[in-house]
Design a protein around this motif. Sequence first.
Motif, PDB file in Angstrom:
ATOM      1  N   PHE A 199       0.899  -1.052  -0.031  1.00 47.63           N
ATOM      2  CA  PHE A 199       0.101  -0.106  -0.021  1.00 47.63           C
ATOM      3  C   PHE A 199       0.829   1.216  -0.036  1.00 47.63           C
ATOM      4  CE2 PHE A 199      -3.845  -2.247   2.166  1.00 47.63           C
ATOM      5  CZ  PHE A 199      -4.431  -2.597   0.852  1.00 47.63           C
ATOM      6  N   CYS A 200       1.893   1.185   0.730  1.00 47.43           N
ATOM      7  CA  CYS A 200       2.747   2.291   0.811  1.00 47.43           C
ATOM      8  C   CYS A 200       3.826   2.362  -0.234  1.00 47.43           C
ATOM      9  CB  CYS A 200       3.177   2.649   2.387  1.00 47.43           C
ATOM     10  SG  CYS A 200       4.259   1.422   3.035  1.00 47.43           S
ATOM     11  N   LYS A 201       4.079   1.399  -0.961  1.00 46.75           N
ATOM     12  CA  LYS A 201       5.277   1.169  -2.036  1.00 46.75           C
ATOM     13  C   LYS A 201       6.606   1.281  -1.607  1.00 46.75           C
ATOM     14  CE  LYS A 201       1.992   1.657  -5.623  1.00 46.75           C
ATOM     15  NZ  LYS A 201       1.854   0.777  -6.327  1.00 46.75           N
ATOM     16  N   ARG A 202       6.445   0.349  -0.643  1.00 48.76           N
ATOM     17  CA  ARG A 202       8.003   0.523  -0.041  1.00 48.76           C
ATOM     18  C   ARG A 202       8.451  -1.009  -0.018  1.00 48.76           C
ATOM     19  NH1 ARG A 202       9.431   5.238   2.669  1.00 48.76           N
ATOM     20  NH2 ARG A 202       7.738   6.780   2.515  1.00 48.76           N
ATOM     21  N   THR A 203       9.693  -1.289   0.484  1.00 51.49           N
ATOM     22  CA  THR A 203      10.444  -2.600   0.460  1.00 51.49           C
ATOM     23  C   THR A 203      10.621  -2.940   1.748  1.00 51.49           C
ATOM     24  OG1 THR A 203      12.482  -1.635   0.091  1.00 51.49           O
ATOM     25  CG2 THR A 203      11.286  -2.215  -1.873  1.00 51.49           C
ATOM     26  N   GLY A 204      10.719  -2.271   2.756  1.00 58.26           N
ATOM     27  CA  GLY A 204      10.822  -2.689   4.241  1.00 58.26           C
ATOM     28  C   GLY A 204      12.432  -2.748   4.523  1.00 58.26           C
ATOM     29  N   ASP A 205      13.250  -2.038   3.704  1.00 66.85           N
ATOM     30  CA  ASP A 205      14.658  -2.258   4.194  1.00 66.85           C
ATOM     31  C   ASP A 205      15.215  -0.910   4.932  1.00 66.85           C
ATOM     32  OD1 ASP A 205      14.405  -0.656   1.557  1.00 66.85           O
ATOM     33  OD2 ASP A 205      16.559  -0.845   1.435  1.00 66.85           O
ATOM     34  N   ARG A 206      14.094   0.153   4.979  1.00 65.55           N
ATOM     35  CA  ARG A 206      14.686   1.322   5.570  1.00 65.55           C
ATOM     36  C   ARG A 206      13.651   1.792   6.740  1.00 65.55           C
ATOM     37  NH1 ARG A 206      14.891   6.053   1.930  1.00 65.55           N
ATOM     38  NH2 ARG A 206      16.690   6.694   3.539  1.00 65.55           N
ATOM     39  N   PRO A 207      14.138   2.566   7.870  1.00 67.66           N
ATOM     40  CA  PRO A 207      13.329   2.840   8.784  1.00 67.66           C
ATOM     41  C   PRO A 207      12.181   3.578   8.471  1.00 67.66           C
ATOM     42  CG  PRO A 207      15.800   3.273   9.200  1.00 67.66           C
ATOM     43  CD  PRO A 207      15.790   2.958   7.883  1.00 67.66           C
ATOM     44  N   SER A 208      12.587   4.408   7.272  1.00 68.54           N
ATOM     45  CA  SER A 208      11.212   5.315   6.867  1.00 68.54           C
ATOM     46  C   SER A 208      10.191   4.763   6.385  1.00 68.54           C
ATOM     47  CB  SER A 208      12.016   6.282   5.704  1.00 68.54           C
ATOM     48  OG  SER A 208      12.258   5.579   4.442  1.00 68.54           O
ATOM     49  N   ASP A 209      10.475   3.408   5.795  1.00 66.07           N
ATOM     50  CA  ASP A 209       9.469   2.329   5.390  1.00 66.07           C
ATOM     51  C   ASP A 209       8.275   2.149   6.497  1.00 66.07           C
ATOM     52  OD1 ASP A 209      10.767   2.462   3.142  1.00 66.07           O
ATOM     53  OD2 ASP A 209      11.317   0.599   3.048  1.00 66.07           O
ATOM     54  N   VAL A 210       8.910   2.078   7.890  1.00 64.09           N
ATOM     55  CA  VAL A 210       8.108   1.860   8.921  1.00 64.09           C
ATOM     56  C   VAL A 210       7.467   3.259   9.436  1.00 64.09           C
ATOM     57  CG1 VAL A 210       7.974   0.959  11.301  1.00 64.09           C
ATOM     58  CG2 VAL A 210       9.265  -0.078   9.594  1.00 64.09           C
ATOM     59  N   ALA A 211       8.460   4.283   9.473  1.00 64.21           N
ATOM     60  CA  ALA A 211       8.169   5.468  10.241  1.00 64.21           C
ATOM     61  C   ALA A 211       7.019   6.237   9.511  1.00 64.21           C
ATOM     62  CB  ALA A 211       9.452   6.470  10.398  1.00 64.21           C
ATOM     63  N   PHE A 212       7.023   6.000   8.211  1.00 61.62           N
ATOM     64  CA  PHE A 212       5.930   6.815   7.259  1.00 61.62           C
ATOM     65  C   PHE A 212       5.216   5.825   6.551  1.00 61.62           C
ATOM     66  CE2 PHE A 212       9.801   9.537   7.199  1.00 61.62           C
ATOM     67  CZ  PHE A 212       9.294  10.606   8.039  1.00 61.62           C
ATOM     68  N   GLY A 213       5.582   4.539   6.772  1.00 62.52           N
ATOM     69  CA  GLY A 213       4.406   3.490   5.994  1.00 62.52           C
ATOM     70  C   GLY A 213       3.664   2.515   6.956  1.00 62.52           C
ATOM     71  N   ILE A 214       4.399   1.540   7.631  1.00 57.56           N
ATOM     72  CA  ILE A 214       3.856   0.659   8.389  1.00 57.56           C
ATOM     73  C   ILE A 214       3.256   1.137   9.838  1.00 57.56           C
ATOM     74  CG2 ILE A 214       4.032  -1.346   9.508  1.00 57.56           C
ATOM     75  CD1 ILE A 214       6.018  -2.383   7.490  1.00 57.56           C
ATOM     76  N   GLY A 215       4.115   2.157  10.361  1.00 55.55           N
ATOM     77  CA  GLY A 215       3.672   2.469  11.633  1.00 55.55           C
ATOM     78  C   GLY A 215       2.379   3.271  11.789  1.00 55.55           C
ATOM     79  N   PRO A 216       2.239   4.368  10.826  1.00 56.64           N
ATOM     80  CA  PRO A 216       1.192   5.213  10.927  1.00 56.64           C
ATOM     81  C   PRO A 216      -0.134   4.129  10.711  1.00 56.64           C
ATOM     82  CG  PRO A 216       2.687   6.409   9.651  1.00 56.64           C
ATOM     83  CD  PRO A 216       3.504   4.763  10.003  1.00 56.64           C
ATOM     84  N   ARG A 217      -0.154   3.270   9.761  1.00 58.47           N
ATOM     85  CA  ARG A 217      -1.261   2.404   9.564  1.00 58.47           C
ATOM     86  C   ARG A 217      -1.746   1.503  10.565  1.00 58.47           C
ATOM     87  NH1 ARG A 217       1.165   4.300   5.053  1.00 58.47           N
ATOM     88  NH2 ARG A 217      -0.006   4.448   3.159  1.00 58.47           N
ATOM     89  N   ILE A 218      -0.658   0.965  11.370  1.00 57.51           N
ATOM     90  CA  ILE A 218      -1.104  -0.035  12.557  1.00 57.51           C
ATOM     91  C   ILE A 218      -1.737   1.174  13.659  1.00 57.51           C
ATOM     92  CG2 ILE A 218      -0.040  -1.228  14.321  1.00 57.51           C
ATOM     93  CD1 ILE A 218       2.014  -2.172  12.433  1.00 57.51           C
ATOM     94  N   ASN A 219      -1.086   2.268  13.746  1.00 56.57           N
ATOM     95  CA  ASN A 219      -1.457   3.138  14.820  1.00 56.57           C
ATOM     96  C   ASN A 219      -2.872   3.738  14.734  1.00 56.57           C
ATOM     97  OD1 ASN A 219       0.559   3.449  16.916  1.00 56.57           O
ATOM     98  ND2 ASN A 219       1.716   4.564  15.770  1.00 56.57           N
TER      99      ASN A 219
END
Length: 778
Positions: free
Chosen positions: A287-307
């Motif tokens: 959904f956030c067009k990221r690969t998971g290899d960088r902290p920003s993938d979590v900070a701006f991708g996975i993290g906000p969606r889980i929260n």
Amino acid sequence: MTFPRFQWHLDDRDLPPAEWQAEFAAWAAHQNWPTPFIELVGQLLWQRGWRQLNEIRGYLDAAVYEPTAPGAFGEEMTRAIARLSTAHQQQEKVAIWGDFDADGLTATAVLWEGLGQFFPQTERLRYYIPNRFTESHGLSIAGLDELAAWGCNLVVTCDTGSTATTELAYAAELGMDVIVTDHHTLAESRPPIIALINPRQLPEGHPLADLSGVAVAYKLMEALYAALPEIPQQPLTVLLDLVAIGLIADLVALRGDCRYLTQRGLQVLEAQAQTGVRPGVTKLLEFCKRTGDRPSDVAFGIGPRINAVSRIHGDASFGVELLTSRDRRQAEALALEAELANTRRKELQANVLHQAQLQLAQLDLSTTQVILLSDPQWSPGVLGLVASQIAQEYDRPTILFQTKTTAAPGQPLMARGSARSVHQIDLYALVKAQDHLLTSFGGHPFAAGMTLPVENLPLLSAGLNRAVRAYLPTTDLTQPPPLRVDCEVTVTDLGKDLFRTLKLLEPYGMGNPTPRLLLRQVQITNLWEETLKDRRGGKQRYHKLSFDIVDPSTEARFSGHWWGHRRADLPEGHYDLVVELDVNMYKKRYEARLVDLRPVAVASATGTPSQTAWLIDQRDSAMDAAPPPAMFHCPTDWSDFVPYRSAHDYLTLAYPPPSPLAAELQWQQLLGVAKYLARTGERRSIAALQAKLGLSDRTFDVAIAALQSLGYTVQRQLDELGLMAPPTMPTSTQYQQAARRFLSAWQEEHFRQQYFYEVPVDILEQVLGAMPPNSASA
């Protein structure tokens, strides 16, 4: 738009010694790293305090780092493992008490999968996630009753519980043992529990001192796997992707074991995104067009969606299923729910921010140390996010409250709020000192939540402002801290090689910020604005401004973007920029993320200030060197240029920057002048009064109207002004309304002066060239 917002600090003097740099480069040459900017990596490490090469090796390479054993928690960990071993042997029922934010949900997921290797899930293992809207953070009596009715023998908390003294005592009364794993502030005395595993018990600087809730939960699992190695069927490392998500989302300092676990976890996250081991997480990355290899993938991708799940729905229990389910159809459906919740969260956040800014416009920030705002309509799920935005924008600790409008008979109306801090101010300690006003409170130095009666809000605000004034007596909170700039580069430097080199220092986070790069004398052009949409095509009120950065001397060009901004915020022109290098996975290219900017004058071939068809820009030069005709006073309106346009072929801009904004002092000065004129009966030239107060015609008229509303009698005769004192003392309400009226006009005038001081001269030419010569329109 006022820029730059910060004073920039480029520390280009703190460079590593040549022999150290040579030794570092020699070691780096054996690591098969990208080489064009390897000296820059050494410089950044040196400036961030990394001076010993043997420590740098472990810092950069997780394979070299020696992680700390869970035994570092001492007797607390020993007791916890002994109790879990007994529960396993005796086939007891175990409950996980989690939390609803990303750290709490990932911690719950780690224990759900980890303990699930020892206790059959659902049958003898369950989890409990409080509802954000109805229960808030932490243990609750009702929840403990529910677990006792299920037959629970042992509760393992994660990311909560350290200060829940009353609830922990109640659990003991119910016959349930408790193991607390947490990282929040400790209670003054140890609660009656089996074990308390909290990194705050460790000395400052310990490799485990910065662990978040999910990392503490992982250390518990690490110890249990070591104690009963023959039982688990799933390797412990499978949990590391969850650990990385929680660590990054919780914004802890990524140093010591936190950094190591994040590095390892990102490797696992990237790998599982390819294999689909966690289909829910894989779908979120998609959904956030990221690969998971960088902290920003979590900070701006996975993290906000889980929260966003709990922020919108309150109940976040399905977040654990989203993270752990191997059922692809179920997991992807849950991921879509999280994606849509995140879209709704953005809309709510934008609405609350807009309403909060309307309230902020009524505050005198020159006398406000802690911002406290409230509204009954605000969604409690986004208060912390908006408080963080305001705290960063206005550089003050901020607390936002949702106030109730109804209450049970005999009970007070309640307010529930979220707080965020800045300036290293220990917000937890400050609010804790006001706990006589609160009904509940929890958190840590930079983020906290609380409830209290609505009638106590003014007392809380006054108490916190007094405390911060005493805490930072010499700090001017009206001035933002300097923006640290790491190094200067050119437009040609930007791109893949520099990105790959800077990636060596990842993961970035607290204590290791993303490098900020300075680009001098560049041109911004080709601007276009995007309005982002959600997965179902509905518009959301969030904007992204894209543009090209051009080096005029080489014609080199690079793409840039500015999140949350619109076309009107950034005129095309020449600037110095502070940027962070990023990657756009949508367009599969590297981009510069704009952090701050300042307009610059463009030098002519002779090196003299630029001269356009009409304007000569000497705003940064000595005023006495300005060739006439010259404008020495900073304008506040386009019409201020009209007299010069009609009478002269050119105009020299020689006005200085506006004075620092101190609206309250300006108001007090106005009152002082009014009292003096009323007491002495003297008259003064209106022009002299305007010069003394530093006010334009427009703002001076507002000032006089404000004085009249306080009861002053105004006597104008030709170009002079006198005042008579009010017949009665103004009421507090009259005084506040008059002050607000004047301060609003003064702040608007200051904003206009700042704009005319900073706006590029070519923009002035474009606007003035489009106006009729004798136009007086604003």
